[in-house]
Design a protein around this motif. Structure first.
Motif, PDB file in Angstrom:
ATOM      1  N   LYS A 260      -2.217 -37.399 -53.323  1.00 41.93           N
ATOM      2  CA  LYS A 260      -2.980 -36.567 -53.926  1.00 41.93           C
ATOM      3  C   LYS A 260      -1.693 -35.873 -53.895  1.00 41.93           C
ATOM      4  O   LYS A 260      -1.032 -35.277 -54.608  1.00 41.93           O
ATOM      5  CB  LYS A 260      -3.584 -35.874 -53.974  1.00 41.93           C
ATOM      6  CG  LYS A 260      -4.571 -34.728 -54.327  1.00 41.93           C
ATOM      7  CD  LYS A 260      -5.680 -34.262 -54.668  1.00 41.93           C
ATOM      8  CE  LYS A 260      -5.821 -32.932 -55.300  1.00 41.93           C
ATOM      9  NZ  LYS A 260      -5.959 -31.291 -55.219  1.00 41.93           N
TER      10      LYS A 260
ATOM     11  N   ASP B  23       2.027 -34.397 -56.035  1.00 42.58           N
ATOM     12  CA  ASP B  23       2.565 -32.863 -56.688  1.00 42.58           C
ATOM     13  C   ASP B  23       2.955 -32.264 -57.734  1.00 42.58           C
ATOM     14  O   ASP B  23       3.392 -32.359 -58.208  1.00 42.58           O
ATOM     15  CB  ASP B  23       1.921 -32.150 -55.506  1.00 42.58           C
ATOM     16  CG  ASP B  23       0.671 -31.566 -54.545  1.00 42.58           C
ATOM     17  OD1 ASP B  23       0.221 -31.623 -56.041  1.00 42.58           O
ATOM     18  OD2 ASP B  23       0.608 -31.301 -53.119  1.00 42.58           O
TER      19      ASP B  23
ATOM     20  N   ARG C  71      -3.534 -38.373 -65.416  1.00 39.86           N
ATOM     21  CA  ARG C  71      -3.519 -37.384 -64.097  1.00 39.86           C
ATOM     22  C   ARG C  71      -4.445 -36.373 -63.680  1.00 39.86           C
ATOM     23  O   ARG C  71      -4.755 -36.672 -62.740  1.00 39.86           O
ATOM     24  CB  ARG C  71      -2.169 -36.755 -64.478  1.00 39.86           C
ATOM     25  CG  ARG C  71      -2.081 -35.970 -62.889  1.00 39.86           C
ATOM     26  CD  ARG C  71      -0.500 -35.544 -63.092  1.00 39.86           C
ATOM     27  NE  ARG C  71       0.333 -35.298 -61.582  1.00 39.86           N
ATOM     28  CZ  ARG C  71       0.566 -33.988 -61.122  1.00 39.86           C
ATOM     29  NH1 ARG C  71      -0.643 -33.193 -62.438  1.00 39.86           N
ATOM     30  NH2 ARG C  71       0.558 -33.405 -59.899  1.00 39.86           N
TER      31      ARG C  71
ATOM     32  N   ARG D  77      -7.086 -36.812 -60.211  1.00 42.01           N
ATOM     33  CA  ARG D  77      -6.827 -35.700 -59.123  1.00 42.01           C
ATOM     34  C   ARG D  77      -8.336 -35.164 -59.116  1.00 42.01           C
ATOM     35  O   ARG D  77      -8.711 -35.066 -58.012  1.00 42.01           O
ATOM     36  CB  ARG D  77      -5.469 -34.820 -59.555  1.00 42.01           C
ATOM     37  CG  ARG D  77      -4.205 -35.015 -60.105  1.00 42.01           C
ATOM     38  CD  ARG D  77      -3.035 -34.219 -59.714  1.00 42.01           C
ATOM     39  NE  ARG D  77      -2.919 -33.175 -59.054  1.00 42.01           N
ATOM     40  CZ  ARG D  77      -1.955 -33.574 -58.503  1.00 42.01           C
ATOM     41  NH1 ARG D  77      -1.537 -34.855 -57.475  1.00 42.01           N
ATOM     42  NH2 ARG D  77      -2.478 -32.527 -56.936  1.00 42.01           N
TER      43      ARG D  77
END
Ligand code: W6P
Length: 415
Positions: A161, A165, A203, A207
């Motif tokens: 994760k 970023d 995404r 996430r």
């Protein structure tokens, strides 16, 4: 080359969606056994999703831009870390216990329908045990090996994760590289647009899965109303008030104002519903920034007391909760509305996130043309909602943020 073959193999499996409801059912009072099962699910699901992204990043028209290659390599590296994670060693007896546990459980539900997977092509990557049913198992004991496996999985996905970023900024950089190279004039290139919508939507999903798993494992950070990062009693009024204060503060700071335009909120009652508060905050904050910007740019920053207030209305019915944000910032012509949702049109995000860029050179052509709006719409759609803009050129803009109250929509994996 070897890794690439594995990626191609995984990319042939369809992704498996997880709905908000499933996440909540699954995450209530998670036991060590529940976390173990979730780890197994992610051990298979995340490589599949990452492999799909690598494949698409290779096929897109701007695949050979340096920044796009950089992003693709992050996806490949994360894929590799996951598939190299040793599977847990479990005895036959443990397997049986798990299967029994799954059948006995009262709140038994399909989290992952097995039929979503095509027949296996090879036996080198067998399905994990207990694949068919993911439910919350309180009465199955975990071995130390299983607990260690869970722990290592959490560590790995948290690292992934973090690695990802800077994906949005780096992708924006890649698009800029593409524009410079091709002198692209067609900003509404639908293929590129669809690719990016799918990419950013994916995404959000990845996430969400990682954030939820990590929060369940590390938690409880919050009080009883939380299941991981999901709040079962999200108070929309509180979140709106918070977003209003933040957006106005940012705005005063940015334009050097003593007092930003006022935001008048109309909320019938304290509406509570199941949602991810951070997503909600992100969307309302983003919309307010756009409205504030439009109003200030219309009236200038020298006449702070004449700004027409922005209206924020919250309505709720059986199915929908709708947040309408209305500004009198002069609006935009209907022909410019499609631009609001495009990624190719703007460089605003790069400007916002990397202050070393020369601001005059990267001036956004119209208020609100950043990545904030398209990504907010994706956040809304992720849980079955939507975001729409209606503008009256010469007067102002209404943004409608629709949210799904029942939260039983399926996770969107293909758009
Ligand atoms: C504008 C442009 C815009 C985009 C999104 C939300 C509000 C507004 N107002 O003028």
């Amino acid at each position: 080359p070897r890794l690439h073959d594995k990626i191609q193999h995984f990319a042939r499996f369809p992704q498996t969606g997880v709905s908000l409801k499933q996440m909540v059912l699954f995450g209530q009072k998670p036991s060590a056994a529940t976390m173990f099962k979730a780890s197994q699910f992610l051990h298979e699901e995340l490589p599949i999703r990452l492999a799909h992204r690598v494949k698409e990043l290779e096929e897109v028209s701007f695949a050979d831009m340096p920044s796009i290659i950089k992003v693709k390599n992050w996806y490949a590296q994360s894929f590799q870390e996951l598939i190299e994670l040793p599977p847990p060693t479990i005895s036959r007896k443990m397997k049986e216990d798990f299967k029994r546990g799954a059948r006995k459980s009262k709140d038994y539900f399909d989290c992952v329908p097995n039929h979503a997977f095509p027949p296996r092509q090879s036996t080198s990557q067998p399905y994990p045990i207990g694949h068919r049913y993911y439910n919350n198992i309180q009465h199955v004991q975990c071995t130390p090996e299983m607990t260690m496996y869970t722990e290592e999985m959490v560590r790995t996905i948290e690292g992934i994760k973090q690695r990802h970023d800077p994906v949005v900024t780096t992708m924006a950089q890649g698009i800029l590289e593409y524009k410079e190279k091709t002198h692209a004039t067609s900003f509404l290139d639908t293929q590129v647009q669809q690719f990016l919508d799918r990419f950013y939507m994916s995404r959000i999903g990845i996430r969400m899965l990682i954030g939820q798993h990590s929060a369940l494992y590390r938690g409880p950070f919050y009080h009883n109303d939380y299941v991981g990062v999901i709040c079962t009693k999200t108070n929309i009024k509180e979140i709106a008030l918070d977003a209003i204060a933040n957006a106005r503060f940012i705005c005063e700071d940015h334009y050097g104002l003593f007092k930003a335009p006022e935001v008048h909120m109309f909320c019938p009652a304290d509406i509570e519903f199941m949602y991810v508060p951070s997503h909600l905050n992100h969307m309302i904050f983003e919309l307010l920034k756009n409205s504030l910007r439009a109003v200030i740019e219309r009236y200038g920053s020298d006449y702070e007391d004449i700004y027409p207030p922005i209206k924020l209305v919250i309505a709720h019915g059986k199915e929908d909760i709708t947040i309408k944000i209305s500004d009198e910032g002069g609006g935009i012509p209907r022909s410019a509305i499609p631009m609001v949702w495009t990624y190719l049109y703007t460089t605003a995000q790069v400007q916002e996130l990397e202050p070393e860029f020369n601001k005059t050179e990267f001036k956004a052509p119209l208020a609100g043309f950043g990545y904030g709006l398209p990504t907010s719409r994706l956040y809304a759609r992720y849980f079955g909602g939507d975001l729409k803009l209606i503008s009256m050129e010469g007067y102002g803009t209404d943004a409608y943020l629709h949210l799904n109250r029942l939260s039983n929509s399926d996770e969107p994996l293909i758009m």
